[in-house]
Design a protein around this motif. Structure first.
Motif, PDB file in Angstrom:
ATOM      1  N   GLN A  10       1.381  -1.150   0.268  1.00 24.96           N
ATOM      2  CA  GLN A  10      -0.219  -0.276  -0.104  1.00 24.96           C
ATOM      3  C   GLN A  10       1.061   1.829  -0.089  1.00 24.96           C
ATOM      4  O   GLN A  10       0.651   1.886  -0.574  1.00 24.96           O
ATOM      5  N   VAL A  18       1.645   1.455  -3.248  1.00 24.63           N
ATOM      6  CA  VAL A  18      -0.041   2.695  -4.436  1.00 24.63           C
ATOM      7  C   VAL A  18      -0.045   4.014  -3.457  1.00 24.63           C
ATOM      8  O   VAL A  18      -0.251   4.675  -4.498  1.00 24.63           O
ATOM      9  N   ASP A  19       0.148   4.518  -2.191  1.00 27.85           N
ATOM     10  CA  ASP A  19       0.511   5.645  -2.141  1.00 27.85           C
ATOM     11  C   ASP A  19       1.414   6.437  -2.627  1.00 27.85           C
ATOM     12  O   ASP A  19       1.230   7.926  -3.127  1.00 27.85           O
ATOM     13  N   VAL A  46       0.585   7.088  -6.431  1.00 20.55           N
ATOM     14  CA  VAL A  46      -0.738   8.012  -6.533  1.00 20.55           C
ATOM     15  C   VAL A  46      -0.182   9.474  -6.289  1.00 20.55           C
ATOM     16  O   VAL A  46      -1.213  10.824  -7.146  1.00 20.55           O
ATOM     17  N   ARG A 101      -6.840   4.627  -6.826  1.00 17.58           N
ATOM     18  CA  ARG A 101      -6.298   3.718  -6.271  1.00 17.58           C
ATOM     19  C   ARG A 101      -6.142   2.601  -6.407  1.00 17.58           C
ATOM     20  O   ARG A 101      -5.418   1.919  -6.368  1.00 17.58           O
TER      21      ARG A 101
END
Length: 318
Positions: A100, A103-104, A107, A128
């Protein structure tokens, strides 16, 4: 069109996507599905809501509507949702997990949720999800760099004549090979085209011929015939019977090679690794979104606009 979220020196802007409908009995309903993948469905209402959001918030999409090109945008949305279903299945089968924090970072490197939503042509609540799918697809490609190889027999067709395009010749030859796979070499030789017999690894193709590496060659099941145009820059068509598709190695992938590849190529290689799952489960589109093009792993407006053909035949083990 397919997109990946960009990140300096790591990720590049690419394409997004779309897909289908099917089902019967207790399975997903064709009436309210935009796409059906096995026993999973993409709801028609969710796609329509996303299109409405784009019309209200992304000027280019409103311009597409005015130019009567909104159907293309809708197919892109359906494709991205179909790919999400397929990559979810692949991740479960392969034991892949999303970081994650990655992913952060992805983005944020794209300018944040709102910026990515506008640039990628998706609703903010799916940003996301798209980033996570991108991470998983690159992991999936890396997993298969370790030992995927195909052995095939085929030919390339370039020449055209009046009323007989290279595409038409290639499909006709592909159908003849599919009808007599045990004698593929003879069928090709009798057609007057040069015979190609080769074994090629996924890793070598992505290193030296990335367009071929991300093509249907590496996603087609053994015993099937594919008719594709590997390069968008060249007119030649590849007609090939996949004799064997094998996966060996540790199953951990090749992290060093993955780091050397263009991130967009790695992403598209991951998409190609979804093809066997799509073929296994079946992908059906609501007719308003066209038909599923297995060669492109994307919807096509109709059967005349598919980018290639995958023709089943009797499994061949010479």
């Amino acid at each position: 069109m397919t997109r990946i979220i960009s990140r300096p020196a790591m990720l590049v802007l690419a394409v997004i996507a779309s897909l289908l409908l099917a089902g019967c009995g207790s399975g997903p309903s064709k009436v309210d599905s935009a796409a059906i993948i096995g026993n999973r469905s993409v709801s028609l209402d969710s796609v329509q809501q996303e299109v409405r959001w784009l019309l209200d918030n992304v000027p280019q999409v409103e311009q597409a509507r005015q130019q009567q090109k909104l159907a293309l945008q809708s197919r892109q949305i359906v494709r991205s949702r179909v790919l999400h279903q397929l990559v979810t299945i692949a991740a479960a089968r392969e034991g892949l997990r999303v970081d994650q924090a990655e992913v952060d970072r992805l983005v944020e490197s794209g300018g944040g949720v709102d910026r990515v939503a506008r640039d990628m042509g998706i609703a903010p609540e799916r940003v996301r999800q798209l980033a996570a799918d991108q991470v998983l697809l690159q992991q999936l490609a890396q997993r298969y760099l370790d030992g995927l190889a195909v052995r095939f027999v085929g030919t390339t067709i370039v020449g055209e004549s009046a009323g007989n395009t290279a595409r038409e010749q290639a499909r006709a030859l592909g159908e003849r090979i599919a009808a007599d796979p045990a004698n593929a070499e003879r069928v090709i030789s009798e057609s007057g085209h040069q015979l190609i017999q080769e074994e090629l690894s996924f890793a070598d193709a992505l290193r030296g011929q990335p367009e071929l590496g991300i093509s249907a060659l590496f996603g087609t099941r053994e015993g099937s015939v594919m008719v594709i145009q590997p390069s968008q820059a060249q007119s030649g068509w590849l007609v090939a019977l996949v004799r064997e598709r094998t996966v060996t190695g540790s199953g951990q992938g090749n992290a060093d090679l993955a780091a050397q590849l263009d991130p967009q190529v790695l992403y598209l290689a991951g998409v190609r690794m979804l093809q066997p799952i799509a073929d296994e489960l079946g992908v059906q589109l609501n007719p308003r979104y066209g038909v599923w093009d297995s060669a492109a792993m994307a919807p096509a407006a109709n059967s005349d606009e598919v980018t290639g053909y995958l023709l089943p035949s009797r499994t061949v083990r010479p």
